[in-house]
Design an enzyme around this catalytic site. Structure first.
Site, short mmCIF file in Angstrom:
data_model
loop_
_atom_site.label_atom_id
_atom_site.label_comp_id
_atom_site.label_asym_id
_atom_site.label_seq_id
_atom_site.Cartn_x
_atom_site.Cartn_y
_atom_site.Cartn_z
N HIS A 155 0.84 18.17 -27.37
CA HIS A 155 0.58 16.76 -27.07
C HIS A 155 -0.71 16.22 -27.68
CE1 HIS A 155 3.98 17.20 -24.46
NE2 HIS A 155 3.90 15.95 -24.03
N GLU A 181 10.71 18.74 -24.85
CA GLU A 181 9.91 19.10 -23.66
C GLU A 181 10.42 20.40 -23.05
OE1 GLU A 181 7.12 17.63 -22.82
OE2 GLU A 181 7.23 15.55 -23.57
N HIS A 213 8.66 9.93 -28.29
CA HIS A 213 7.63 10.83 -27.75
C HIS A 213 7.96 12.31 -28.03
CE1 HIS A 213 4.65 12.52 -25.08
NE2 HIS A 213 5.61 13.19 -24.44
N GLU A 261 -4.06 17.91 -12.27
CA GLU A 261 -4.53 18.24 -13.60
C GLU A 261 -5.95 18.76 -13.64
OE1 GLU A 261 -4.32 15.85 -17.67
OE2 GLU A 261 -2.47 15.90 -16.56
N HIS A 288 0.30 13.03 -29.38
CA HIS A 288 -0.21 11.70 -29.02
C HIS A 288 -0.86 11.02 -30.22
CE1 HIS A 288 -0.43 12.88 -24.49
NE2 HIS A 288 0.70 12.24 -24.77
N ARG A 330 0.81 -1.24 0.00
CA ARG A 330 0.00 0.00 0.00
C ARG A 330 0.83 1.27 0.00
NH1 ARG A 330 -2.99 -3.22 3.38
NH2 ARG A 330 -4.79 -4.08 2.31
N ASN A 362 0.33 20.07 -21.69
CA ASN A 362 0.01 19.26 -22.87
C ASN A 362 0.17 20.01 -24.18
OD1 ASN A 362 -0.59 16.81 -21.61
ND2 ASN A 362 -2.60 17.58 -21.01
#
Ligand SMILES: NC(=O)c1ccc[n+]([C@@H]2O[C@H](COP(=O)([O-])OP(=O)(O)OC[C@H]3O[C@@H](n4cnc5c(N)ncnc54)[C@H](O)[C@@H]3O)[C@@H](O)[C@H]2O)c1
Ligand SMILES: [Zn+2]
Length: 372
Positions: free
Chosen positions: A253, A190, A270, A242, A257, A126, A250
């Site tokens: 993106h 990025e 990417h 977010e 994507h 956990r 983003n």
């Protein structure tokens, strides 16, 4: 070395960017959280998740400061191993090696190792503490900061996961020395993104010092990496999950994507997909007038300066269709991040199919022009 503070609702930690960090990792971890490596005089179980090629290059260096050797777990390289099957196998190895709730996990690798390592730490017993030691430029400036962890499903990327903030991030610029050039350039997209959406000075620095940055001059790299991390940390600090602001990360993106998906995640890295995605988004912004013609040309030039971006052999309709299945498109809305000048950005939700097609058409035409 530069230290950037991340302070979200759920955690506070430092991201350190500089040289010589992995050689001195154990005392640095002790400084971040005393007692993490030892408890009552006895060593805690410390796991390092990495992949074999990275360990072969940097394992010895990374281990040297630990008085008790950590248990090393290997994830084979490649996105196809970022899945639940790997996670189950690694969790079982951790149990078999005596892991317990007091264990520590260090993720030592690129974004794939970081995402899987963070996820293991989030769910093992956990939740156990995690330290991120990113070894790719992309992981240093992006994936290791912010606490997103997870794996892919056959149905799509990053569909299973958890938020699990690390205790600290150590971004060692020295390890980038062995990173293939293509990976370096893709990761720098990025940083280009970071500059465009939030940091004018970074845009200027990357324009003026491209030779040093691409030549891996440590000072120039440290500056770009620290500025990119600062940008991401600043956004995450204000919007951990977010809700709104984090959406601006983003930029590039939505189409990026779509390009990755339309090419089956095989031909484009990417960052390369994001590079092309930024070109499309810049065109859209220019059409809407949120950036001037001069700004549009300047920013597109910057993207290609950190290229070359691979050619896109795709039909516009296929790319446009793929933008519809991005999980960040809440309720079927075609969400786009558009720059507002240089160093600021906003989110729009009313992009029409015609606008999208025009932007994708421009991007494909630029790709064709550049690769004749
Ligand atoms: N959690 C987030 O917020 C977030 C953000 C962006 C991306 N990601 C994820 O990150 C992943 C991509 O990460 P990546 O681009 O780092 O790819 P990667 O982890 O596959 O690493 C790229 C390649 O470089 C090699 N490598 C790593 N470090 C090296 C070094 N120092 N020297 C030589 N080779 C080295 C790796 O073995 C691999 O082959 C994707 O799965 C993506 O979904 C996550
Ligand atoms: Zn990205």
């Amino acid at each position: 070395m530069q230290t950037i503070r991340v302070e979200t609702l759920s955690a506070r930690y430092d991201v350190m960017a500089g040289r010589g960090l992995i050689q001195t990792l154990a005392p640095r971890i002790e400084r971040v959280a005393g007692g993490l490596l030892h408890r009552g005089g006895l060593p805690r179980r410390v796991f390092v998740l990495t992949s074999a090629p990275i360990w072969a290059l940097w394992g010895q260096c990374m281990q040297q400061s630990f008085s008790d050797a950590p248990v090393v777990l290997f994830l084979p390289p490649g996105e196809e191993h970022k899945n639940l099957k790997s996670v189950e196998g690694l969790l079982r190895q951790m149990i078999q090696a005596g892991g317990d709730r007091g264990s520590l996990l260090i993720a030592f690798g690129g974004g794939i190792v970081g995402d899987v390592g963070g996820f293991l730490a989030a769910i093992f017993m956990r939740g156990i503490p995690c330290i991120q030691v990113p070894t790719t430029l992309l992981a240093q400036v992006d994936s290791s900061v912010g606490g997103k962890t997870g794996v892919n499903l056959p149905e799509g990327k990053n569909l299973v996961g958890s938020f699990h903030q690390p205790l600290a991030v150590f971004a060692d610029i020295g390890v980038l020395g062995t990173l293939p050039d293509r990976e370096l350039r893709a990761g720098l997209m990025e940083s280009v993104k970071a500059g465009i959406i939030r940091d004018r000075a970074l845009v200027r620095f990357m324009e003026e010092h491209a030779d040093e940055v691409l030549g891996r001059d440590p000072k120039a790299l440290e500056k770009v990496i620290a500025a990119s991390i600062r940008m991401k940390a600043g956004v995450v600090n204000r919007d951990e999950r977010e809700g709104g602001l984090r959406m601006i990360l983003n930029f590039g993106h939505t189409v990026g994507h779509a390009l990755e998906q339309a090419t089956g995640y095989k031909t484009l890295l990417h960052g390369e997909a994001v590079g092309w995605g930024m070109v499309a988004a810049l065109y859209l912004a220019r059409q809407r007038g949120t950036i001037s013609r001069a700004q549009f040309e300047r920013l597109e030039r910057l993207i290609h300066l950190y290229g070359p971006l691979p050619p896109l052999k795709l039909r516009a309709a296929k790319v446009a269709a793929a933008t519809g299945v991005d999980k960040k498109n809440v309720g079927g809305v075609r969400r786009f991040v558009l720059p507002l000048g240089i160093g600021d950005a906003g989110v729009v939700e009313d992009v029409t199919a015609a606008e999208l097609e025009a932007a994708v058409g421009y991007m494909l035409a630029r790709s064709a022009e550049r690769h004749v």
